[in-house]
Scaffold this active site. Structure first.
Site, PDB file in Angstrom:
ATOM      1  N   CYS A   2       0.826  -1.200   0.000  1.00  0.00           N
ATOM      2  CA  CYS A   2       0.000   0.000   0.000  1.00  0.00           C
ATOM      3  C   CYS A   2       0.864   1.256   0.000  1.00  0.00           C
ATOM      4  CB  CYS A   2      -0.879   0.025   1.234  1.00  0.00           C
ATOM      5  SG  CYS A   2      -1.904  -1.417   1.411  1.00  0.00           S
ATOM      6  N   ARG A  27       5.256   0.137  -6.169  1.00  0.00           N
ATOM      7  CA  ARG A  27       5.251  -0.675  -4.952  1.00  0.00           C
ATOM      8  C   ARG A  27       4.298  -1.869  -5.083  1.00  0.00           C
ATOM      9  NH1 ARG A  27       6.680   2.346  -0.183  1.00  0.00           N
ATOM     10  NH2 ARG A  27       5.075   1.269   0.975  1.00  0.00           N
ATOM     11  N   TRP A  70      -2.996  -2.636  -1.538  1.00  0.00           N
ATOM     12  CA  TRP A  70      -2.586  -4.006  -1.861  1.00  0.00           C
ATOM     13  C   TRP A  70      -3.318  -4.882  -0.860  1.00  0.00           C
ATOM     14  CZ3 TRP A  70       0.952  -7.758   0.382  1.00  0.00           C
ATOM     15  CH2 TRP A  70       1.409  -8.714  -0.522  1.00  0.00           C
ATOM     16  N   ASN A  96      -1.810   2.278   5.859  1.00  0.00           N
ATOM     17  CA  ASN A  96      -0.929   1.147   5.534  1.00  0.00           C
ATOM     18  C   ASN A  96      -0.686   0.376   6.826  1.00  0.00           C
ATOM     19  OD1 ASN A  96      -0.712   2.261   3.027  1.00  0.00           O
ATOM     20  ND2 ASN A  96       1.425   2.861   3.213  1.00  0.00           N
ATOM     21  N   GLY A  97      -0.574  -0.930   6.725  1.00  0.00           N
ATOM     22  CA  GLY A  97      -0.302  -1.723   7.930  1.00  0.00           C
ATOM     23  C   GLY A  97      -1.475  -2.630   8.233  1.00  0.00           C
ATOM     24  N   GLU A 477      19.587 -17.351  -5.617  1.00  0.00           N
ATOM     25  CA  GLU A 477      19.198 -16.025  -6.110  1.00  0.00           C
ATOM     26  C   GLU A 477      18.752 -16.096  -7.580  1.00  0.00           C
ATOM     27  OE1 GLU A 477      18.440 -13.173  -5.275  1.00  0.00           O
ATOM     28  OE2 GLU A 477      19.141 -11.675  -6.702  1.00  0.00           O
ATOM     29  N   LYS A 481      14.995 -15.114  -8.881  1.00  0.00           N
ATOM     30  CA  LYS A 481      14.737 -14.084  -9.892  1.00  0.00           C
ATOM     31  C   LYS A 481      13.897 -14.660 -11.024  1.00  0.00           C
ATOM     32  CE  LYS A 481      16.272 -11.541  -8.046  1.00  0.00           C
ATOM     33  NZ  LYS A 481      16.460 -10.502  -7.082  1.00  0.00           N
ATOM     34  N   GLU A 484      10.232 -15.025  -9.757  1.00  0.00           N
ATOM     35  CA  GLU A 484       9.396 -13.829  -9.583  1.00  0.00           C
ATOM     36  C   GLU A 484       9.158 -13.086 -10.898  1.00  0.00           C
ATOM     37  OE1 GLU A 484      10.757 -11.062  -6.589  1.00  0.00           O
ATOM     38  OE2 GLU A 484      12.830 -11.214  -7.212  1.00  0.00           O
ATOM     39  N   HIS A 500      21.198 -36.216  -3.725  1.00  0.00           N
ATOM     40  CA  HIS A 500      20.426 -36.546  -2.521  1.00  0.00           C
ATOM     41  C   HIS A 500      18.927 -36.321  -2.746  1.00  0.00           C
ATOM     42  CE1 HIS A 500      24.018 -37.236  -0.188  1.00  0.00           C
ATOM     43  NE2 HIS A 500      24.530 -36.152  -0.762  1.00  0.00           N
ATOM     44  N   LYS A 599       7.214  -4.117  -3.714  1.00  0.00           N
ATOM     45  CA  LYS A 599       8.623  -3.738  -3.602  1.00  0.00           C
ATOM     46  C   LYS A 599       9.112  -3.781  -2.170  1.00  0.00           C
ATOM     47  CE  LYS A 599      12.602  -2.446  -5.031  1.00  0.00           C
ATOM     48  NZ  LYS A 599      13.430  -3.542  -5.557  1.00  0.00           N
TER      49      LYS A 599
HETATM   50  O1  M6R Z   1      13.892  -4.238   0.876  1.00  0.00           O
HETATM   51  P1  M6R Z   1      14.514  -5.531   1.286  1.00  0.00           P
HETATM   52  O2  M6R Z   1      15.901  -5.710   0.726  1.00  0.00           O
HETATM   53  O3  M6R Z   1      14.525  -5.738   2.767  1.00  0.00           O
HETATM   54  O4  M6R Z   1      13.609  -6.650   0.641  1.00  0.00           O
HETATM   55  C1  M6R Z   1      13.836  -8.002   0.903  1.00  0.00           C
HETATM   56  C2  M6R Z   1      13.047  -8.871  -0.053  1.00  0.00           C
HETATM   57  O5  M6R Z   1      11.685  -8.597   0.056  1.00  0.00           O
HETATM   58  C3  M6R Z   1      13.481  -8.663  -1.504  1.00  0.00           C
HETATM   59  O6  M6R Z   1      14.852  -8.919  -1.677  1.00  0.00           O
HETATM   60  C4  M6R Z   1      12.676  -9.584  -2.436  1.00  0.00           C
HETATM   61  O7  M6R Z   1      13.007 -10.923  -2.211  1.00  0.00           O
HETATM   62  C5  M6R Z   1      12.902  -9.179  -3.893  1.00  0.00           C
HETATM   63  N1  M6R Z   1      11.650  -9.114  -4.585  1.00  0.00           N
HETATM   64  C6  M6R Z   1      13.803 -10.098  -4.625  1.00  0.00           C
HETATM   65  O8  M6R Z   1      13.989  -9.718  -5.939  1.00  0.00           O
END
Ligand code: M6R
Length: 604
Positions: A2, A27, A70, A96-97, A477, A481, A484, A500, A599
């Site tokens: 949000c 966001r 959101w 927000n929250g 990682e 990527k 997502e 394993h 974000k």
């Molecule tokens: O703002 P932050 O670095 O604390 O965010 C952590 C994760 O939410 C963030 O890295 C998330 O996994 C990304 N979407 C990865 O690309």
């Protein structure tokens, strides 16, 4: 997540509010709405354009609040979108929250004859404030918040007091912008930059009244807060796309510059040392640590895992990595000679923040690697290092992750040189960091080749990413990527783990992305690749330039320069960023704003 935007000044509010919402779009949101005193509420599901179509420039009013929602409590419908109003339709709230005790509050309000139209916790808050409103909005918000459990960043207006916005913060960021012709408020400073760079960050427990010519901040307990304005360092231009089709590609292509910015002024080449201003005063503490616990979420946690290999190898410092969401709820045996290093791009991630607060209660020092200047995590840590990666808009984090690892490499020199690291090793690492931007450029120059590989692999439904040593978290990682950005199922594994279990899945429909830099576990990776080929799975290898051995085994190879082992994981991960981007594009997906993601994850 949000977003909140508010304005009170001398200009027509509606275009300012809409523009504010557009800057918060990145966001992630599913609906949006605005309230302008005297003109009421307008809401719409979907993009801000849907809301804009419902608003004409003729809406009068020079103040208002706006929100991108959101969904957490209740479906993404127009009714559930903010702003929400009280029973008498006088008080309007954006929030927000999460109000954790909203069900209890709702029940007690129902007893008083209050009725509800939505499924949201925010409506409960609006109705509660309405019940407590007896002519003084600030007092109504204050007394209501005494009853609330949970987190909030909120902005409240009343039709009866149109030139005043009451804002309050607990666990969800808010920042006041000091404009020329009025004041603004936003949940994210980037929404303020086109109006002003002078901002005042609110702290948890703050409540403020914002008017055209003044603002005042107190705590919920009524203590006055004289907080100085700070300058936002980012330019609006930095937040724009700069000619690229997508922020994601722009931010990947910016990585060499990001690294330059992260290391700028921090390396002392002839002494093989680094200077990190944010940690000055804490060097003795850091060098005498028995253990460092890195805590973070998502990609920042994978950066932390790479950091573990770096700190243990180069700084002689034992490291554990804890997902913040786990750390905060488990019984941890606290080593008083340890400290916490929180890694966060946004500096607002709820779990990471909670982990820091817990560590503080446990009596530990907390350090941070944070990108967003002035963010909550940055402010709550004892000390830390800013990444200087600039604004990262794409939800998939790329340049920020790289800069996190770069900062950890620098910290390993800072600590290592006070421990066992030789002058020679210190100089080598400093030189490796200086040369890193060029090595990354070399990979980025291959983007057309990687695009062609992406087209070849785009229709597979599952992937395994595999690496050893510091390339194991790089495999995690790379897989994250791909998940997502493209919604393709991908898993990361340590090469040694393959037999394993996961090797059972492999066949011609299940490609493997293998990281095989020429390091001390290279031969082990070659054996893994042979095992995979024997199962008929397609193999895409990320190898060092000139490596003929893997090219004979692999279906496809992306060559990356061989660099110092401390920065090799950084160079190796870049192709996976481009791979995810180009597969996402080939699938015609919204690569900047993948579904269901946000974000900055400011709720747990
Ligand atoms: O703002 P932050 O670095 O604390 O965010 C952590 C994760 O939410 C963030 O890295 C998330 O996994 C990304 N979407 C990865 O690309």
């Amino acid at each position: 997540m949000c977003g909140i935007f508010g304005y009170v000044g001398s200009h027509t509010a509606s275009p300012i509010l809409l523009e504010g919402l557009r800057t918060l779009e990145y966001r992630g949101y599913d609906s949006a709405g605005i309230f302008i005193p005297g003109s009421g509420v307008v809401k719409a599901v979907g993009p801000i354009d849907n809301l804009a179509k419902k608003i004409t420039d003729t809406i009068p009013g020079t103040s208002g609040i706006a929100h991108t929602r959101w969904a957490t409590h209740g479906a993404p419908t127009e009714a559930n979108a903010h702003p929400h109003k009280d029973q008498s339709e006088n008080v309007f709230v954006v929030h927000n929250g999460i109000i954790e005790n909203y069900s209890l509050l709702k029940e007690s309000l129902k007893v008083q004859g209050i009725t509800f139209e939505t499924d949201t916790d925010t409506e409960v808050l609006a109705k509660l404030i309405g019940v407590n409103y007896h002519g003084d909005l600030l007092e109504a918000v204050k007394s209501s918040l005494q009853l609330v459990q949970g987190t909030y960043g909120l902005a409240v207006m009343s039709d009866r007091d149109p030139d005043k916005i009451v804002v309050a913060r607990l666990g969800s960021p808010l920042v006041i912008g000091i404009g020329k012709d009025g004041h603004l408020v936003a949940s994210d400073p980037s929404a303020l930059v086109s109006h002003t760079k002078d901002v005042v960050y609110l702290n948890d427990g703050d409540i403020a009244v914002i008017e055209k010519d003044q603002y005042s901040i107190t705590t919920l307990k009524g203590e006055n807060q004289n907080r100085k304005a700070e300058k936002i360092e980012w330019d609006l231009e930095e937040i724009k796309k700069d000619g690229y089709d997508h922020y994601l590609l722009k931010e990947i292509m910016e990585i060499p510059t990001t690294v330059e910015n992260t290391i700028r002024g921090r390396l002392i080449s002839d002494k093989g040392r680094v200077k990190l201003g944010g940690l000055e005063g804490y060097i003795d503490k850091l060098t005498s640590l028995h253990r460092l616990t890195i805590t973070a979420c998502g990609s920042a946690a994978y950066a932390g895992e790479v950091g573990r290999y770096i700190f243990e190898e180069y700084a002689d410092l034992p490291v554990s990595v804890e997902l913040a969401s786990e750390y905060r709820y488990r019984t941890s045996l606290v080593d008083p000679k340890s400290a916490i290093l929180a890694v966060s791009q946004s500096g607002e991630t709820a779990d990471t923040l909670a982990a820091i607060r817990l560590a503080k209660k446990q009596g530990l020092n907390t350090f941070g690697i944070v990108n967003v200047v002035g963010s909550t995590i940055a402010r709550e840590n004892d000390a830390g290092v800013y990444n200087h990666a600039g604004p990262e808009v794409s939800i998939a984090s790329t340049k920020a992750v790289i800069s996190q690892v770069v900062v950890m490499a620098m910290m390993s020199v800072l600590i290592g040189r006070e421990r066992k690291m030789s002058l020679e090793t210190g100089k080598e690492i400093v030189q490796a960091l200086v040369e890193l931007p060029n090595a990354i450029k070399n990979v980025l120059e291959q983007k057309s080749d990687i695009e062609a590989i992406a087209k070849k692999y785009k229709d597979y439904r599952d992937f395994v990413f595999m690496g050893r040593n510091a390339h194991f978290p790089i495999a995690l990682e790379g897989a994250l990527k791909l998940k997502e950005v493209t919604y393709i199922h991908a898993e990361g594994y340590a090469g040694g783990e393959l037999k394993h279990g996961p090797i059972a899945m492999l066949d011609k429909n299940f490609p493997v992305v293998a990281f095989a830099p020429q390091d001390h576990v290279y031969e082990k990776m070659v054996s893994n690749i042979e095992e995979i080929k024997a199962r008929g799975a397609p193999v895409l290898v990320i190898a060092n330039t000139g490596d003929d051995q893997v090219s004979r085994l692999a279906d496809d190879v992306i060559y990356v320069p061989r660099v110092h082992s401390i920065v090799q994981p950084i160079v190796s991960v870049i192709p996976t960023y481009l791979l995810a981007y180009y597969i996402g594009i080939a699938k015609d997906l919204n690569v900047d704003r993948p579904r269901n993601l946000t974000k900055s994850v400011t709720v747990e």
